[in-house]
Design a protein around this motif. Structure first.
Motif, PDB file in Angstrom:
ATOM      1  N   ALA A 169       3.535  -6.534  -0.929  1.00 13.70           N
ATOM      2  CA  ALA A 169       2.291  -7.233  -1.277  1.00 13.70           C
ATOM      3  C   ALA A 169       1.484  -6.415  -2.278  1.00 13.70           C
ATOM      4  O   ALA A 169       0.946  -6.959  -3.256  1.00 13.70           O
ATOM      5  CB  ALA A 169       1.472  -7.505  -0.020  1.00 13.70           C
ATOM      6  N   LEU A 170       1.407  -5.114  -2.062  1.00 17.16           N
ATOM      7  CA  LEU A 170       0.643  -4.259  -2.966  1.00 17.16           C
ATOM      8  C   LEU A 170       1.357  -4.069  -4.304  1.00 17.16           C
ATOM      9  O   LEU A 170       0.702  -3.922  -5.344  1.00 17.16           O
ATOM     10  CB  LEU A 170       0.366  -2.904  -2.307  1.00 17.16           C
ATOM     11  N   TYR A 171       2.652  -4.098  -4.304  1.00 24.42           N
ATOM     12  CA  TYR A 171       3.425  -3.977  -5.551  1.00 24.42           C
ATOM     13  C   TYR A 171       3.130  -5.161  -6.472  1.00 24.42           C
ATOM     14  O   TYR A 171       3.037  -5.005  -7.683  1.00 24.42           O
ATOM     15  CB  TYR A 171       4.915  -3.913  -5.210  1.00 24.42           C
ATOM     16  N   ARG A 172       2.972  -6.346  -5.871  1.00 26.34           N
ATOM     17  CA  ARG A 172       2.681  -7.552  -6.659  1.00 26.34           C
ATOM     18  C   ARG A 172       1.248  -7.566  -7.182  1.00 26.34           C
ATOM     19  O   ARG A 172       0.916  -8.361  -8.057  1.00 26.34           O
ATOM     20  CB  ARG A 172       2.938  -8.806  -5.815  1.00 26.34           C
ATOM     21  N   ARG A 173       0.392  -6.741  -6.613  1.00 27.01           N
ATOM     22  CA  ARG A 173      -1.015  -6.668  -7.027  1.00 27.01           C
ATOM     23  C   ARG A 173      -1.360  -5.231  -7.428  1.00 27.01           C
ATOM     24  O   ARG A 173      -1.927  -4.476  -6.634  1.00 27.01           O
ATOM     25  CB  ARG A 173      -1.939  -7.113  -5.893  1.00 27.01           C
ATOM     26  N   PRO A 174      -1.028  -4.831  -8.645  1.00 28.25           N
ATOM     27  CA  PRO A 174      -1.231  -3.436  -9.057  1.00 28.25           C
ATOM     28  C   PRO A 174      -2.669  -2.941  -8.916  1.00 28.25           C
ATOM     29  O   PRO A 174      -2.887  -1.747  -8.680  1.00 28.25           O
ATOM     30  CB  PRO A 174      -0.796  -3.425 -10.526  1.00 28.25           C
ATOM     31  N   ALA A 175      -3.655  -3.829  -9.053  1.00 27.77           N
ATOM     32  CA  ALA A 175      -5.049  -3.402  -8.910  1.00 27.77           C
ATOM     33  C   ALA A 175      -5.418  -3.191  -7.445  1.00 27.77           C
ATOM     34  O   ALA A 175      -6.474  -2.637  -7.138  1.00 27.77           O
ATOM     35  CB  ALA A 175      -5.980  -4.437  -9.534  1.00 27.77           C
ATOM     36  N   GLY A 176      -4.552  -3.642  -6.558  1.00 26.98           N
ATOM     37  CA  GLY A 176      -4.803  -3.473  -5.128  1.00 26.98           C
ATOM     38  C   GLY A 176      -5.412  -4.710  -4.498  1.00 26.98           C
ATOM     39  O   GLY A 176      -5.688  -5.706  -5.169  1.00 26.98           O
ATOM     40  N   LEU A 177      -5.588  -4.618  -3.211  1.00 26.60           N
ATOM     41  CA  LEU A 177      -6.155  -5.709  -2.417  1.00 26.60           C
ATOM     42  C   LEU A 177      -7.149  -5.142  -1.412  1.00 26.60           C
ATOM     43  O   LEU A 177      -6.977  -4.019  -0.935  1.00 26.60           O
ATOM     44  CB  LEU A 177      -5.046  -6.421  -1.630  1.00 26.60           C
ATOM     45  N   ARG A 178      -8.145  -5.937  -1.101  1.00 25.40           N
ATOM     46  CA  ARG A 178      -9.002  -5.582   0.030  1.00 25.40           C
ATOM     47  C   ARG A 178      -8.151  -5.667   1.289  1.00 25.40           C
ATOM     48  O   ARG A 178      -7.196  -6.437   1.342  1.00 25.40           O
ATOM     49  CB  ARG A 178     -10.167  -6.558   0.155  1.00 25.40           C
ATOM     50  N   MET A 179      -8.514  -4.904   2.277  1.00 22.44           N
ATOM     51  CA  MET A 179      -7.758  -4.918   3.531  1.00 22.44           C
ATOM     52  C   MET A 179      -7.710  -6.335   4.112  1.00 22.44           C
ATOM     53  O   MET A 179      -6.670  -6.770   4.598  1.00 22.44           O
ATOM     54  CB  MET A 179      -8.370  -3.941   4.537  1.00 22.44           C
ATOM     55  N   SER A 180      -8.829  -7.067   4.034  1.00 24.25           N
ATOM     56  CA  SER A 180      -8.867  -8.434   4.569  1.00 24.25           C
ATOM     57  C   SER A 180      -7.928  -9.351   3.789  1.00 24.25           C
ATOM     58  O   SER A 180      -7.276 -10.220   4.368  1.00 24.25           O
ATOM     59  CB  SER A 180     -10.292  -8.983   4.554  1.00 24.25           C
ATOM     60  N   GLU A 181      -7.841  -9.168   2.467  1.00 22.50           N
ATOM     61  CA  GLU A 181      -6.919  -9.966   1.650  1.00 22.50           C
ATOM     62  C   GLU A 181      -5.472  -9.649   2.003  1.00 22.50           C
ATOM     63  O   GLU A 181      -4.632 -10.541   2.082  1.00 22.50           O
ATOM     64  CB  GLU A 181      -7.138  -9.686   0.158  1.00 22.50           C
TER      65      GLU A 181
END
Length: 167
Positions: A62-74
């Protein structure tokens, strides 16, 4: 001369006579059995080959697909698991240097998580292994069978999605 033994119907004949609801139930059970089989193999082999778990792999993916990162809730919403489950995994991954936690500007309580360079490299290695392993586990499905199977499963997903009233 004795009477001939009555012929027992084979599975295909029984399936053809079964009501659609029974055939659909049979399909669901086969899909579930196949999914559980593949998932169990991947879980075992992730542990032995990569000293990892499927939930950790899912977080890294999941984090690899979002290089800017995600909020923990997301992240927990994307993975459809509780915040508590994600928090424990993220803490371990951070301790190993695979992810970093960053404060969210304007929200003191929220944290954003993203992969480190080490985490990106680790996931890329595991993802290559994962693709090859799934390919091997599904090797008996021919090229001609793949597209119709993918479309059928996508249609099932869309039908359920529409029935739930979600877009």
């Amino acid at each position: 001369m004795s009477a001939p033994e009555p012929r027992t119907p084979d599975r295909a004949e029984e399936a053809a006579r079964a009501p659609l609801s029974k055939q659909r139930l049979r399909l669901w059970l086969r899909m579930l059995e196949a999914t559980r089989h593949i998932e169990a193999r991947l879980r075992d082999e992730l542990r032995t080959e990569h000293d990892s778990t499927l939930p950790r792999f899912d977080v890294l993916a999941a984090l690899y697909r979002r290089p800017a990162g995600l909020r923990m809730s997301e992240l927990s919403a994307m993975l459809k698991v509780s915040n508590g489950n994600v928090t424990g995994i993220v803490e371990r991954l951070a301790g190993e240097g695979h992810v970093e936690r960053l404060r969210v500007e304007g929200d003191r309580r929220a944290m954003r998580v993203r992969l480190t360079e080490d985490g990106r490299a680790r996931f890329a290695e595991m993802a290559g292994w994962h693709e090859a392993r799934v390919n091997e586990l599904l090797k008996d499905i021919t090229a001609e069978e793949l597209d119709p199977a993918i479309e059928l499963l996508a249609r099932i997903g869309r039908d359920q999605h529409d029935a739930d009233g979600r877009d």
